[in-house]
Design an enzyme around this catalytic site. Structure first.
Site, PDB file in Angstrom:
ATOM      1  N   HIS A 170       0.924  -1.380   0.069  1.00 33.71           N
ATOM      2  CA  HIS A 170       0.102   0.065  -0.043  1.00 33.71           C
ATOM      3  C   HIS A 170       0.959   1.227  -0.033  1.00 33.71           C
ATOM      4  CE1 HIS A 170      -2.160  -3.205   2.359  1.00 33.71           C
ATOM      5  NE2 HIS A 170      -3.239  -2.667   1.893  1.00 33.71           N
ATOM      6  N   ASP A 183       2.327   1.918   3.400  1.00 34.40           N
ATOM      7  CA  ASP A 183       3.383   1.050   4.047  1.00 34.40           C
ATOM      8  C   ASP A 183       4.600   1.452   3.579  1.00 34.40           C
ATOM      9  OD1 ASP A 183       1.010  -0.558   4.422  1.00 34.40           O
ATOM     10  OD2 ASP A 183       1.461  -1.722   2.421  1.00 34.40           O
ATOM     11  N   GLU A 237     -10.509  -7.153  -4.452  1.00 37.15           N
ATOM     12  CA  GLU A 237     -10.176  -8.193  -3.324  1.00 37.15           C
ATOM     13  C   GLU A 237     -11.592  -8.354  -2.225  1.00 37.15           C
ATOM     14  OE1 GLU A 237      -6.592  -8.079  -1.483  1.00 37.15           O
ATOM     15  OE2 GLU A 237      -7.312  -8.959   0.344  1.00 37.15           O
ATOM     16  N   GLU A 240      -8.574 -13.783  -1.403  1.00 35.19           N
ATOM     17  CA  GLU A 240      -7.863 -14.272  -0.013  1.00 35.19           C
ATOM     18  C   GLU A 240      -8.649 -15.341   0.848  1.00 35.19           C
ATOM     19  OE1 GLU A 240      -6.125 -10.829   2.029  1.00 35.19           O
ATOM     20  OE2 GLU A 240      -6.484 -11.783   3.738  1.00 35.19           O
ATOM     21  N   HIS A 249     -10.565 -14.111   3.977  1.00 36.96           N
ATOM     22  CA  HIS A 249     -11.870 -13.533   3.500  1.00 36.96           C
ATOM     23  C   HIS A 249     -12.895 -14.427   3.032  1.00 36.96           C
ATOM     24  CE1 HIS A 249      -9.529  -9.732   2.757  1.00 36.96           C
ATOM     25  NE2 HIS A 249      -8.889 -10.045   3.871  1.00 36.96           N
ATOM     26  N   ASP A 304      -4.323 -13.943  -2.614  1.00 38.86           N
ATOM     27  CA  ASP A 304      -3.670 -13.818  -1.163  1.00 38.86           C
ATOM     28  C   ASP A 304      -3.720 -14.699  -0.247  1.00 38.86           C
ATOM     29  OD1 ASP A 304      -3.014 -11.027  -1.997  1.00 38.86           O
ATOM     30  OD2 ASP A 304      -4.003  -9.962  -0.168  1.00 38.86           O
ATOM     31  N   ASP A 341      -9.915 -11.983  11.047  1.00 42.64           N
ATOM     32  CA  ASP A 341      -9.253 -12.055   9.894  1.00 42.64           C
ATOM     33  C   ASP A 341      -7.637 -12.281  10.709  1.00 42.64           C
ATOM     34  OD1 ASP A 341      -8.259 -11.983   7.368  1.00 42.64           O
ATOM     35  OD2 ASP A 341      -8.240  -9.842   7.365  1.00 42.64           O
ATOM     36  N   ASP A 362      -5.093 -13.803   9.630  1.00 43.86           N
ATOM     37  CA  ASP A 362      -4.217 -13.835   8.505  1.00 43.86           C
ATOM     38  C   ASP A 362      -2.953 -14.406   9.001  1.00 43.86           C
ATOM     39  OD1 ASP A 362      -5.424 -11.883   6.917  1.00 43.86           O
ATOM     40  OD2 ASP A 362      -4.252 -10.142   7.841  1.00 43.86           O
ATOM     41  N   ASP A 372      -0.247 -12.582   2.068  1.00 48.11           N
ATOM     42  CA  ASP A 372      -0.938 -11.618   2.940  1.00 48.11           C
ATOM     43  C   ASP A 372      -1.285 -12.289   4.443  1.00 48.11           C
ATOM     44  OD1 ASP A 372      -2.173  -9.495   3.981  1.00 48.11           O
ATOM     45  OD2 ASP A 372      -3.974  -9.494   2.863  1.00 48.11           O
TER      46      ASP A 372
HETATM   47  C1  XUL Z   1      -7.097  -6.668   4.663  1.00 45.76           C
HETATM   48  C2  XUL Z   1      -6.386  -7.157   3.415  1.00 45.76           C
HETATM   49  C3  XUL Z   1      -5.626  -6.074   2.809  1.00 45.76           C
HETATM   50  C4  XUL Z   1      -5.598  -6.148   1.246  1.00 45.76           C
HETATM   51  C5  XUL Z   1      -4.878  -4.998   0.424  1.00 45.76           C
HETATM   52  O1  XUL Z   1      -7.848  -7.849   4.972  1.00 45.76           O
HETATM   53  O2  XUL Z   1      -6.445  -8.333   2.796  1.00 45.76           O
HETATM   54  O3  XUL Z   1      -4.482  -6.090   3.182  1.00 45.76           O
HETATM   55  O4  XUL Z   1      -4.746  -7.410   0.665  1.00 45.76           O
HETATM   56  O5  XUL Z   1      -5.374  -3.831   0.801  1.00 45.76           O
HETATM   57 CO    CO Z   2      -5.338  -9.387   1.332  1.00 45.80          CO
END
Ligand code: XUL
Ligand code: CO
Length: 435
Positions: free
Chosen positions: A100, A103, A231, A267, A270, A295, A306, A308, A338
């Site tokens: 991003h 970042d 996404e 993702e 998600h 992702d 989430d 991750d 991610d």
């Molecule tokens: C948030 C997410 C983000 C996107 C990019 O859950 O997945 O980091 O991948 O904005």
């Molecule tokens: Co993501």
């Protein structure tokens, strides 16, 4: 100067190696199903997790040990982080990264200054990419962290906020183009609502589509040929996000005539937040010819948010790679981690263990998926299951070459249909032969 001095360059040592700083299964140059593993996977590291995630959670402060980071919002600090990140990419042998705008460079509460910072940092990133032979998988704009976006960016009730977000997208697209990015992603972190009591959903969706159209038009103007992605994610941070799952995204893109310009970046965590399996989300995207990138992460069965986490479940990675192979492989997309370490895994070397685990898990997934496809029994079973559609009444229905009266006459002159077993358990056993 090395920032990971206790970590060697990670190399393939094979399944019998006991060296934690080695790949046991990911052998980048090994050819599987006609392509090297490196080219199949197109692994990417997420700048936000590797460099900017301090591992705080809602109950506690950051734990990550980052001696290179003075925690300031300065451009110097941003440049230093970039050096550390490229040392990481080099040692872990990952070719791509994603970021991003905020970042990589600081948000300075003034667009001109923030843009200037972005320009300086991307100059440095470009040099680092060239020196290390690394590439940008996709870039994006962070339109969800700053308080101005608390009520949305593309879907903000305030037109000046929309405009600020759009201006940020312009700069992030410029940065992505400059760095040769192969894609540009929209993840609508705040593009949804907290309550419908104060929300004009139709207007918000119209505006979100306008933001995407502005980006598509701008891409043409600047010669950005990369792939746009949306996404999907259903909630967290907002109560409901408009891009809640693959089906909702596809419907939105079709409604606003954007489907020709966008693919989906799916993702895992998600998907599960949306109440779907990853396999489901990938299938929906693939069937619409809109599967673009992935992702790669996972959630936790016991935690409903989430998390991750890094993907380590071989059943999951195998099912993902089945879909990637079915698609014919990635073109612009790849497997972007991610994913973040657990808060307890705060040492720099944990970044390596985390990514090694994900890469090895996907290597095994790729091999299993390729073997299942080569074996052919699963594919044959599915083909046979639908064989009645290839002839007779099935073929006529498929071609829309038959009326209800004709179908009725056919049934009246036919015996009761005999249906075959779905054999789910047999197929599950078959898949386990390969995992
Ligand atoms: C948030 C997410 C983000 C996107 C990019 O859950 O997945 O980091 O991948 O904005
Ligand atoms: Co993501």
């Amino acid at each position: 100067m090395s920032h990971f001095s206790n970590v060697p360059k990670i190399r393939y040592e094979g399944p019998s190696s006991k060296n934690p700083f080695s790949f046991k299964h990911y052998n980048p140059d090994e050819v599987v199903d006609g392509k090297t593993m490196r080219d199949h996977m197109r692994f990417a590291a997420a700048y936000w997790h590797v460099m900017r995630n301090g591992l705080s959670d809602p109950f506690g402060s950051p734990t990550a040990v980052t001696p290179w980071d003075d925690q300031s919002n300065s451009i110097d600090n941003a440049l230093k982080r970039a050096d550390v990140f490229f040392e990481f990419l080099d040692k872990i042998d990952i070719d791509y990264y994603c970021f991003h705008d905020r970042d990589i460079a600081p948000e300075l509460n003034n667009l001109a200054k923030s843009n200037e910072a972005l320009e300086k940092v991307t100059d440095h990133l470009l040099a680092l990419q060239k020196a290390n032979n690394k590439k940008l998988l996709w870039g994006t704009a962070c339109l969800f962290s700053h308080p101005r976006y608390s009520q949305g960016a593309g879907t903000s009730p305030n037109a000046e906020v929309f405009a600020y977000g759009a201006a940020q997208v312009k700069a992030a697209m410029d940065a992505t183009l400059k760095l040769g990015g192969e894609g540009y992603t929209f993840w609508g972190g705040r593009e949804g609502y907290s309550t419908l009591l104060n929300t004009d959903m139709k207007r918000e969706l119209d505006n979100l589509a306008s933001l995407l159209w502005l980006a598509v038009d701008y891409a043409k103007k600047i010669g950005f040929k990369g792939q746009f992605y949306i996404e999907p994610k259903p909630r967290e941070p907002s109560t409901h996000q408009y891009d809640s799952d693959s089906a909702a995204c596809l419907n939105f893109l079709r409604q606003y005539d954007l489907l020709q310009h966008f693919k989906l970046n799916i993702e895992t965590n998600h998907a599960t937040l949306a109440g779907h399996t990853m396999e489901h989300e990938l299938t929906v995207a693939l069937d619409a010819n809109a599967l673009g990138s992935i992702d790669a992460n996972r959630g936790d069965e016991l935690i409903g948010w989430d998390t991750d986490q890094f993907p380590t479940d071989l059943y999951l990675t195998s099912s993902i790679m089945m879909k990637v192979l079915e698609m014919g492989g990635f073109t612009t997309g790849g497997l972007n981690f991610d994913a973040k370490r657990r808060r307890e895994s705060h040492e720099p070397e944990d970044l390596f263990h985390a990514h090694i685990g994900g890469m090895d898990a996907f290597a095994r997934g790729l091999k299993a998926a390729a073997a299942i496809r080569k074996d052919g029994r699963l594919g044959d079973f599915v083909a046979k299951r639908y064989a009645t559609w290839n002839e007779g009444i099935g073929a006529k229905i498929g071609k829309k070459a038959v009326t209800l009266e004709e179908i009725s006459a056919h049934v009246l002159s036919s015996p009761e249909p005999v249906i075959a077993s779905g054999r789910q358990e047999l197929l599950e056993n078959l898949v386990n032969e390969f995992i």
